[in-house]
Design an enzyme around this catalytic site. Structure first.
Site, PDB file in Angstrom:
ATOM      1  N   SER A   1      -7.006   3.019  -0.877  1.00  0.00           N
ATOM      2  CA  SER A   1      -5.882   2.649  -0.982  1.00  0.00           C
ATOM      3  C   SER A   1      -5.009   4.094  -1.543  1.00  0.00           C
ATOM      4  O   SER A   1      -5.591   5.096  -2.235  1.00  0.00           O
ATOM      5  CB  SER A   1      -5.069   1.791  -1.351  1.00  0.00           C
ATOM      6  OG  SER A   1      -6.147   0.574  -1.613  1.00  0.00           O
TER       7      SER A   1
ATOM      8  N   GLU B   1     -15.862  -8.126  -0.629  1.00  0.00           N
ATOM      9  CA  GLU B   1     -14.286  -7.695  -1.656  1.00  0.00           C
ATOM     10  C   GLU B   1     -14.087  -9.288  -1.467  1.00  0.00           C
ATOM     11  O   GLU B   1     -13.840 -10.148  -2.940  1.00  0.00           O
ATOM     12  CB  GLU B   1     -13.618  -6.842  -1.558  1.00  0.00           C
ATOM     13  CG  GLU B   1     -12.925  -7.337  -2.319  1.00  0.00           C
ATOM     14  CD  GLU B   1     -11.019  -5.683  -2.674  1.00  0.00           C
ATOM     15  OE1 GLU B   1     -11.151  -5.712  -1.060  1.00  0.00           O
ATOM     16  OE2 GLU B   1     -11.305  -5.819  -3.376  1.00  0.00           O
TER      17      GLU B   1
HETATM   18  C1  LIG Z   1      -5.045  -4.845 -10.104  1.00  0.00           C
HETATM   19  C2  LIG Z   1      -4.932  -3.857  -8.266  1.00  0.00           C
HETATM   20  C3  LIG Z   1      -6.518  -3.561  -7.982  1.00  0.00           C
HETATM   21  C4  LIG Z   1      -6.316  -2.791  -7.464  1.00  0.00           C
HETATM   22  N1  LIG Z   1      -7.676  -2.199  -6.988  1.00  0.00           N
HETATM   23  C5  LIG Z   1      -7.519  -0.961  -6.032  1.00  0.00           C
HETATM   24  C6  LIG Z   1      -9.123  -0.534  -5.850  1.00  0.00           C
HETATM   25  O1  LIG Z   1      -9.958  -0.471  -6.655  1.00  0.00           O
HETATM   26  N2  LIG Z   1      -9.499   0.564  -4.929  1.00  0.00           N
HETATM   27  C7  LIG Z   1      -7.905   0.389  -4.571  1.00  0.00           C
HETATM   28  O2  LIG Z   1      -8.304   1.061  -2.731  1.00  0.00           O
HETATM   29  N3  LIG Z   1      -6.903  -0.066  -4.017  1.00  0.00           N
HETATM   30  C8  LIG Z   1      -6.248  -1.018  -4.644  1.00  0.00           C
HETATM   31  N4  LIG Z   1      -5.316  -2.085  -4.591  1.00  0.00           N
HETATM   32  C9  LIG Z   1      -4.384  -1.606  -4.160  1.00  0.00           C
HETATM   33  C10 LIG Z   1      -3.994  -3.213  -2.828  1.00  0.00           C
HETATM   34  O3  LIG Z   1      -5.323  -2.635  -1.954  1.00  0.00           O
HETATM   35  C11 LIG Z   1      -3.161  -2.801  -2.145  1.00  0.00           C
HETATM   36  O4  LIG Z   1      -2.042  -2.723  -3.459  1.00  0.00           O
HETATM   37  C12 LIG Z   1      -2.461  -3.539  -1.321  1.00  0.00           C
HETATM   38  O5  LIG Z   1      -3.314  -3.431   0.074  1.00  0.00           O
HETATM   39  C13 LIG Z   1      -0.795  -3.230  -0.820  1.00  0.00           C
HETATM   40  O6  LIG Z   1      -0.969  -2.560  -0.516  1.00  0.00           O
HETATM   41  P1  LIG Z   1       0.410  -1.719  -1.074  1.00  0.00           P
HETATM   42  O7  LIG Z   1       0.587  -1.805  -2.427  1.00  0.00           O
HETATM   43  O8  LIG Z   1       0.460  -0.131  -0.591  1.00  0.00           O
HETATM   44  O9  LIG Z   1       2.004  -2.547  -0.575  1.00  0.00           O
HETATM   45  P2  LIG Z   1       2.469  -2.136   1.475  1.00  0.00           P
HETATM   46  O10 LIG Z   1       1.197  -2.634   2.129  1.00  0.00           O
HETATM   47  O11 LIG Z   1       3.196  -1.215   0.814  1.00  0.00           O
HETATM   48  O12 LIG Z   1       2.859  -3.252   1.210  1.00  0.00           O
HETATM   49  C14 LIG Z   1       4.261  -4.211   0.459  1.00  0.00           C
HETATM   50  C15 LIG Z   1       4.764  -5.430   0.963  1.00  0.00           C
HETATM   51  O13 LIG Z   1       4.585  -5.716   2.232  1.00  0.00           O
HETATM   52  C16 LIG Z   1       3.707  -6.092   2.823  1.00  0.00           C
HETATM   53  N5  LIG Z   1       3.348  -6.385   4.151  1.00  0.00           N
HETATM   54  C17 LIG Z   1       2.855  -5.542   4.540  1.00  0.00           C
HETATM   55  N6  LIG Z   1       2.562  -4.717   5.456  1.00  0.00           N
HETATM   56  C18 LIG Z   1       2.473  -6.516   6.456  1.00  0.00           C
HETATM   57  C19 LIG Z   1       2.558  -6.842   6.869  1.00  0.00           C
HETATM   58  N7  LIG Z   1       2.353  -6.323   8.253  1.00  0.00           N
HETATM   59  N8  LIG Z   1       2.930  -8.343   7.956  1.00  0.00           N
HETATM   60  C20 LIG Z   1       3.369  -8.809   6.400  1.00  0.00           C
HETATM   61  N9  LIG Z   1       3.507  -7.993   5.358  1.00  0.00           N
HETATM   62  C21 LIG Z   1       3.389  -6.732   4.774  1.00  0.00           C
HETATM   63  C22 LIG Z   1       2.659  -6.215   1.803  1.00  0.00           C
HETATM   64  O14 LIG Z   1       2.423  -8.182   1.466  1.00  0.00           O
HETATM   65  C23 LIG Z   1       3.789  -6.344   0.451  1.00  0.00           C
HETATM   66  O15 LIG Z   1       4.269  -7.013   0.285  1.00  0.00           O
HETATM   67  C24 LIG Z   1      -5.465  -2.765  -6.063  1.00  0.00           C
HETATM   68  C25 LIG Z   1      -3.866  -3.047  -6.150  1.00  0.00           C
HETATM   69  C26 LIG Z   1      -3.759  -3.874  -7.324  1.00  0.00           C
HETATM   70  C27 LIG Z   1      -2.306  -4.921  -7.978  1.00  0.00           C
END
Ligand SMILES: Cc1cc2nc3c(=O)[nH]c(=O)nc-3n(C[C@H](O)[C@H](O)[C@H](O)COP(=O)(O)OP(=O)(O)OC[C@H]3O[C@@H](n4cnc5c(N)ncnc54)[C@H](O)[C@@H]3O)c2cc1C
Length: 430
Positions: free
Chosen positions: A120, A235
């Site tokens: 991410s 994963e």
């Molecule tokens: C506890 C925790 C541990 C994590 N650990 C890691 C890690 O070790 N390594 C790593 O790389 N990442 C990690 N992450 C990150 C995680 O993978 C991302 O937070 C997640 O993929 C969502 O991305 P974002 O936060 O950028 O949200 P966004 O992608 O910006 O999404 C925001 C909202 O929009 C919705 N949304 C986005 N696109 C769509 C779509 N096409 N259709 C419908 N809804 C949509 C999402 O569901 C969400 O509700 C972690 C996150 C958490 C909370």
């Protein structure tokens, strides 16, 4: 394609006897943690659910929990776990060369190296393929620049599963590579991010002219998106089965326990950043202890949790079978989606059993505030490993065959995306 060998599998019937006998013969509290994990890893007990040809014992996913309980009964330090075991090892075993497998996987099984996942970025979460961290070739190495975020357990890790853009002139999915990236080097700045729980499980990482050897590019140049599909599938399957996400002792030198006497290390509490997911046996014991085991409300929720947990195990098994046939993506996503329900339900149930005192979130509260923390952390289960909405999209598109989301940028070279967005939606190119 992600396939897990299925021919060298065993029946779980012998599992209890196998692990109990092995522990009786091999557990020695006077070894160091490092020596103990060497024994455990080389005997296949770090990954009992992996095929024998992968260095596991060939049992089902259920074996992870059974083996864990056997270690606990013996008073032995459990095997190392973490993101290396959950994702890096199976990804490298699937896509790596024999040299890369030799180089990286043994360190994961024996706990000498800890891993984190550097996928991410601030602007790329659900739309992971839009990532902008760059890798530029310089002879036999790559120079990395960019930023990663939400990287769980990165502060204690030796390596990161790094996704970086190696060709910006092609569409976004086609120009990404997957690297085994060493974190202990100049140009890598890891900063903890404190969460609502008060702990800093995840981190943000600033990468400035750091290096990775070309020998550590896994799965081929610009083939990173395909390798990433495997990592995400492992994963989601692992999270779905609940197994390898359970609390584990910290691997790697930064974990700080490798040189301890293992008998002493076995008595240490699980790290604060370990799992906050409450296990079924733990909740059943808690209901008995607090006199709530006859309460219909508690029994109803426990029964639901048993249902969800069994379905998670069966879904994980089914995913493996589908993967062996060359499919399985939608099944891993079903398991991951179900696990976010399990995390929330189990945390709620723990708090229901304890009543108001569950909100006492301090060392004097019940079980040192573990249930309050589990409740706070449970909301993250709908986000990590891909959000619930993203899992539903994948299930819809890949398992049910529904039409894909429209993508007006499809086929646009990554380097031209900003201009194309500006042309489509107006405004200046970002
Ligand atoms: C506890 C925790 C541990 C994590 N650990 C890691 C890690 O070790 N390594 C790593 O790389 N990442 C990690 N992450 C990150 C995680 O993978 C991302 O937070 C997640 O993929 C969502 O991305 P974002 O936060 O950028 O949200 P966004 O992608 O910006 O999404 C925001 C909202 O929009 C919705 N949304 C986005 N696109 C769509 C779509 N096409 N259709 C419908 N809804 C949509 C999402 O569901 C969400 O509700 C972690 C996150 C958490 C909370």
């Amino acid at each position: 394609m992600t396939t897990v060998p299925t021919e060298d599998r065993r029946d779980d019937a012998d599992l209890e006897v196998d692990i109990t006998t092995w522990l009786k013969e091999h557990w020695d509290p006077d070894l160091t943690v490092s020596q103990w994990w060497q024994r455990v890893g080389e005997s296949g007990w770090t990954a009992p659910h992996f095929p024998i040809s992968w260095g596991g014992r060939g049992y089902s996913r259920r074996s992870v929990a059974v083996v864990r309980s056997a270690f606990n009964r013996q008073g032995a330090l459990p095997a190392p776990g973490g993101l290396g075991l959950l994702m890096a090892a199976p990804t490298i075993l699937t896509h790596g060369t024999p040299e890369q497998i030799d180089h990286f996987v043994a360190g994961i099984y024996t706990g000498s190296q800890a891993w984190c996942q550097l996928f991410s970025e601030p602007g790329s979460g659900s739309d992971l393929a839009s990532l902008s961290t760059r890798a530029e070739r310089d002879g036999d190495k790559w120079i990395i620049n960019g930023q990663k975020v939400w990287s769980s357990m990165a502060a204690g890790a030796d390596y990161g599963m790094l996704l970086a853009r190696t060709d910006p002139t092609v569409p976004k999915h086609a120009g990404i590579s997957w690297f085994a990236f060493p974190l202990d080097q100049p140009g890598v700045d890891i900063r903890p991010l404190v969460e609502i729980t008060g702990h800093a499980l995840f981190n943000e990482i600033f990468i400035d002219e750091a290096e990775v050897s070309d020998a550590d590019l896994i799965g081929g140049l610009n083939n990173g998106w395909s390798v990433t599909q495997s990592t995400l599938m492992f994963e989601r399957m692992g999270i779905g089965a609940g197994g390898t996400m359970s609390a584990f002792p910290p691997a790697g030198v930064k974990g700080g326990i490798l040189d301890l006497r293992v008998g002493d290390a076995a008595t240490l509490k699980a790290p604060a950043s370990g799992s906050k997911v409450l296990s079924l046996p733990e909740l059943i014991d808690l209901a008995h202890e607090y006199g709530r085991s006859e309460d219909p409300h508690v029994r109803h929720k426990l029964a639901r949790l048993v249902e969800f947990t069994r379905m998670g195990e069966w879904t994980a098994r089914r995913t493996e079978i589908e993967m062996a046939r060359g499919g399985g993506a939608g099944f891993a996503n079903l398991g991951k989606l179900a696990q976010s329900r399990i995390s929330k339900l189990s945390a709620e149930l723990g708090c229901d059993i304890l009543g108001l005192s569950s909100t006492l979130w301090d060392p004097d509260g019940p079980v040192s505030g573990r249930y309050a923390e589990a409740l706070l952390f449970a909301c993250a289960s709908s986000i990590y490993g891909g959000t619930d909405e993203v899992q539903k999209n994948v299930i819809g598109e890949r398992a049910l065959g529904l039409p894909r989301e429209p993508d007006p940028l499809k086929g646009t070279p990554f380097a031209e995306r900003s201009q194309r967005i500006a042309a489509l939606f107006g405004g200046d190119a970002p």
